[in-house]
Design an enzyme around this catalytic site. Structure first.
Site, mmCIF file in Angstrom:
data_model
loop_
_atom_site.group_PDB
_atom_site.id
_atom_site.type_symbol
_atom_site.label_atom_id
_atom_site.label_comp_id
_atom_site.label_asym_id
_atom_site.label_seq_id
_atom_site.Cartn_x
_atom_site.Cartn_y
_atom_site.Cartn_z
ATOM 1 N N HIS A 195 0.858 -1.122 -0.194
ATOM 2 C CA HIS A 195 0.230 -0.629 0.383
ATOM 3 C C HIS A 195 0.912 0.939 0.014
ATOM 4 O O HIS A 195 0.345 2.273 0.230
ATOM 5 C CB HIS A 195 -0.436 -0.055 1.480
ATOM 6 C CG HIS A 195 -1.995 -0.896 1.087
ATOM 7 N ND1 HIS A 195 -1.471 -2.326 1.665
ATOM 8 C CD2 HIS A 195 -3.544 -0.569 0.700
ATOM 9 C CE1 HIS A 195 -3.400 -2.952 1.386
ATOM 10 N NE2 HIS A 195 -3.959 -2.164 0.761
ATOM 11 N N GLY A 196 2.028 0.543 0.495
ATOM 12 C CA GLY A 196 3.095 2.659 0.451
ATOM 13 C C GLY A 196 4.364 2.055 1.431
ATOM 14 O O GLY A 196 4.244 1.353 2.159
#
Length: 478
Positions: A321-322
């Protein structure tokens, strides 16, 4: 361009649909390809070339894997292809993070003289890299024949309903539909209804709740009331934002004859974390299970290795997700509770119990605090507030930042999130999975009451959208 934008609703979508249905059937996949690249290029033309290059790379690699004469060569081509995909993802998504972290540790926080310009993250790269990886792996496993044409595969990767924020589809989900699919008013009406209800979820609920979450997460040292309001508001905002997007994607697909898998199944009714991951972002959790957890060995290599594989899958899912420590902690948090439930053999199909549901929601909300926070300092400040370390009430200095309308929509959001199965039964709405199961996917019935309700909600959402200007989707950042 996003689905909840004036330019998309009033210009791109009507023009695309008009030209699509005017196009001869045998050329419609080509038109999808062209239209989808126009959709993506609206943001950045150069990054649309990057998507085309990765598509061609994986299409060619799949042909090499399929045609290889020995298992050794098949494996070699597969490893090289996945390494190339992951290297690209690493560069665009994690280079800045590692460069900054390295400079902080080894260069007294000063940027390196050799640092490259700040790397811009191409929208949707996480999703189309996953689409490509699943394609080559499926071909390697002989679960799928390579696409008959490059145009069909390129159209699948670029197909604008799922291009930027999922769902995480596999070519095997849509391959037969590219070769032939049904077009009729029943499917178009069902698709339009799903699009409008998704738009209403996003604009009327998620966007109205967003100011409450934004206010709480921006307050220094929030109190217990402020912290819980913010955490619950974000829990609702994220769900209605992302499930609204998924509903709109399913609707757009149906309007041109495709059916996608459902991505949510009332996740906030879950009674444990295992149950939650069977209901939340279903396409991603099943992707991680089939292509990461099973590839690591799944539960076939002993108890200890099973727990390791489970934890590693969730941590990597969090990092997907990051590039931020908060995502790593969020993934580890869910991995830990999945391991605990497996150890104690907690059943996901156990009868609904209020105590189990409350405990599950507590874990989920705490997890979302890490997911939403910009850094660990902000996350720990929110958690300290949630246990009353900074006081208990809503402080007058910040009370004005919490709009009453946002509170009202939080109540609507809670009732809707918990009552979705009952609402679907009341309106006679079947999901695409249910339609496939009963064989009615090509001629879905839309209850007239539901059609009118969706039209009214959709119109209200458009009016609010025009008044508020465009609003981006939360999941676009991933």
């Amino acid at each position: 361009m996003v689905f909840s934008s004036v330019i998309f609703i009033f210009v791109y979508l009507p023009l695309f649909l008009a030209l699509y249905y005017a196009c001869p059937v045998r050329y419609r996949s080509y038109f999808i390809l062209i239209g989808s690249y126009c959709f993506y290029a609206w943001w950045r033309v150069d990054f649309s070339l990057l998507m085309l290059a990765t598509t061609a790379f994986n299409y060619g690699a799949a042909l090499l894997i399929h045609g290889a004469q020995t298992q050794q060569r098949r494996r070699l081509f597969l490893v090289a292809t996945i390494a190339g995909d992951l290297a690209l993802l690493f560069y665009f998504k994690y280079f800045n993070f590692f460069a900054d972290s390295s400079a902080y540790v080894f260069n007294q926080g000063e940027p390196y003289s050799w640092s490259l310009p700040h790397v811009i993250l191409p929208i949707g790269i996480s999703f189309y890299i996953f689409h490509n990886v699943s394609y080559v792996v499926d071909v390697y496993r002989r679960d799928l024949e390579p696409s008959r044409t490059f145009a069909d595969y390129a159209a699948f990767i670029a197909f604008f309903p799922h291009q930027i924020a999922g769902p995480v589809l596999r070519f095997s989900d849509l391959a037969e539909q590219f070769y032939g699919r049904e077009h009729n008013w029943a499917k178009f009406n069902y698709g339009a209804m799903r699009f409008l209800t998704g738009l209403a979820k996003k604009v009327l609920i998620a966007d109205s709740i967003a100011p409450v979450a934004d206010a709480a997460f921006s307050i220094p040292n929030p109190t217990m009331a402020e912290s819980w309001l913010g955490a619950i508001a974000y829990t609702l905002q994220l769900y209605f934002d992302f499930s609204g997007y998924s509903s709109m994607a399913i609707g757009l697909g149906m309007m041109v004859g495709f059916h996608f898998i459902e991505n949510f199944d009332a996740p906030y009714r879950s009674v444990n974390i295992t149950d939650f991951w069977r209901r939340w972002h279903i396409s991603l959790s099943s992707w991680l299970r089939d292509y990461l957890y099973i590839s690591l060995g799944g539960n076939r290599k002993g108890v200890g290795r099973t727990y390791f594989n489970l934890a590693a899958t969730m941590v990597l899912g969090g990092l997907w997700h990051g590039a931020n420590t908060t995502f790593l902690v969020w993934g580890a948090w869910h991995g830990f509770w999945l391991a605990v439930e497996r150890y104690f053999k907690v059943s996901a199909s156990a009868p609904f119990r209020v105590s189990s549901w409350l405990f599950t929601m507590l874990l989920v909300v705490i997890g979302w605090v890490f997911f939403r926070s910009a850094n660990m300092t902000e996350a720990m400040s929110m958690l300290a507030g949630m246990v009353g370390r900074n006081g208990f009430g809503l402080r007058s200095d910040y009370a004005w930042e919490f709009p009453n309308f946002g509170f009202l929509l939080m109540v609507v959001g809670v009732l809707t999130a918990l009552g979705e199965p009952q609402l679907r039964r009341f309106f006679g709405l079947k999901t695409t999975n249910e339609l496939v199961y009963v064989g009615g996917i090509d001629y879905p019935h839309v209850n007239p009451v539901l059609a009118v309700t969706a039209a009214v909600l959709g119109l209200a959402a458009i009016v609010k959208l025009v008044a508020d200007s465009d609003t981006p989707f939360l999941y676009f950042q991933f």
